[in-house]
Design an enzyme around this catalytic site. Structure first.
Site, PDB file in Angstrom:
ATOM      1  N   ALA A 191       0.836  -1.205   0.000  1.00  0.00           N
ATOM      2  CA  ALA A 191       0.000   0.000   0.000  1.00  0.00           C
ATOM      3  C   ALA A 191       0.867   1.249   0.000  1.00  0.00           C
ATOM      4  CB  ALA A 191      -0.925  -0.008   1.207  1.00  0.00           C
ATOM      5  N   TYR A 192       1.860   1.288   0.867  1.00  0.00           N
ATOM      6  CA  TYR A 192       2.755   2.438   0.967  1.00  0.00           C
ATOM      7  C   TYR A 192       3.519   2.626  -0.344  1.00  0.00           C
ATOM      8  CZ  TYR A 192       6.121   5.666   3.107  1.00  0.00           C
ATOM      9  OH  TYR A 192       6.894   6.762   3.410  1.00  0.00           O
ATOM     10  N   SER A 193       4.028   1.526  -0.904  1.00  0.00           N
ATOM     11  CA  SER A 193       4.769   1.595  -2.164  1.00  0.00           C
ATOM     12  C   SER A 193       3.880   2.111  -3.289  1.00  0.00           C
ATOM     13  CB  SER A 193       5.327   0.218  -2.527  1.00  0.00           C
ATOM     14  OG  SER A 193       6.245  -0.242  -1.559  1.00  0.00           O
ATOM     15  N   ALA A 194       2.656   1.584  -3.367  1.00  0.00           N
ATOM     16  CA  ALA A 194       1.728   1.997  -4.416  1.00  0.00           C
ATOM     17  C   ALA A 194       1.349   3.469  -4.274  1.00  0.00           C
ATOM     18  CB  ALA A 194       0.477   1.124  -4.387  1.00  0.00           C
ATOM     19  N   LYS A 240       3.096   5.903  -2.798  1.00  0.00           N
ATOM     20  CA  LYS A 240       4.229   6.774  -3.101  1.00  0.00           C
ATOM     21  C   LYS A 240       4.565   6.753  -4.588  1.00  0.00           C
ATOM     22  CE  LYS A 240       5.028   8.386   1.035  1.00  0.00           C
ATOM     23  NZ  LYS A 240       4.822   9.819   1.342  1.00  0.00           N
TER      24      LYS A 240
END
Length: 243
Positions: A149-152, A154
């Protein structure tokens, strides 16, 4: 490590720093203020007894529109927006990730940047000048395992930066992003020790970044010294970034 700090003059300019109460946001706010800027802190836990500190939920578009109008009325202008507020969330595989938490991370880290830019850009266009700096993450370029989720989110911030930078390219409003690797803040407490150590191990410098290092790059991107970069991503990774 060199300790030199470049000096800027932001006298008469007004800056917004979301998530500016602690960590990277506080370091950025302090850096801009030390250079003479009037800094407005937008944070869920902002102390509203302090001047231009607004308690704001960046996932709520309406409250951001209200905050923007309030700041412009109170300060008379808006010159800089630093989108720093973020939420890392738990570290686990995508198929085990709670759907509601995944959505919350997208709403804060990506939709929040959209909401804030949407509220502030009209004021910058009115002035025909301004700077927007989005604090993204190297996770948005690499896709960190157990942080989908964080990667997506950002990655979305990086694309949003490129898109908005092009849209504003002739308006004297520059939009850039910073993609830090792991930085030593309380945000890391949301992650497992193993996850943090993995990030350190990936760094050729074998260390975490510091909040002051993020603040220094942000100050340059907010300054008139940055004049021909927009829609760009600036790595701050201790040599970890490969593209």
């Amino acid at each position: 490590m060199m300790q030199n700090s470049v000096q800027y003059d932001f006298s008469g300019q007004v800056a917004i720093v979301t998530g500016g109460r602690a960590g990277i946001g506080k370091a950025i706010a302090d850096k801009l203020a030390s250079a003479g800027a009037t800094v407005s802190i937008w944070d869920l836990e902002a102390d509203e007894s302090l001047p231009l500190h607004y308690r704001v939920d960046i996932s709520n578009a309406e409250t951001l529109q209200q905050a923007a109008a309030r700041l412009h009325a109170d300060a008379g202008r808006i010159d800089m927006l630093v989108n720093n507020a973020g939420y890392a969330g738990p570290t686990t595989t995508l198929w085990e990730y709670p759907a509601d938490v995944w959505q919350k991370i997208i709403d804060i880290n990506l939709v929040g940047v959209f909401n804030t830019c949407r509220a502030i850009v009209p004021y910058l266009l009115q002035q025909q000048s301004g700077r927007i700096v989005n604090i993204a993450s190297l996770a948005g370029k690499e896709g960190t395992p157990n942080a989908s989720a964080y990667s997506a989110a950002k990655a979305g911030v990086l694309a949003l930066t490129k898109s908005l930078g092009k849209e504003l390219a002739t308006s004297n409003v520059l939009v850039n992003a910073i993609a830090p690797a792991a930085v030593n803040t309380t945000l890391l407490a949301q992650m497992s020790a193993e996850h943090v150590q993995t990030m350190i191990n990936k760094s050729p410098m074998q260390r975490l970044g510091t909040v002051d290092e993020v603040a220094e790059l942000t100050a340059w991107l907010c300054s008139s010294a940055c004049s021909f970069s927009t829609g760009a991503v600036f790595d701050l990774s201790g040599g970890r970034a490969t593209y």
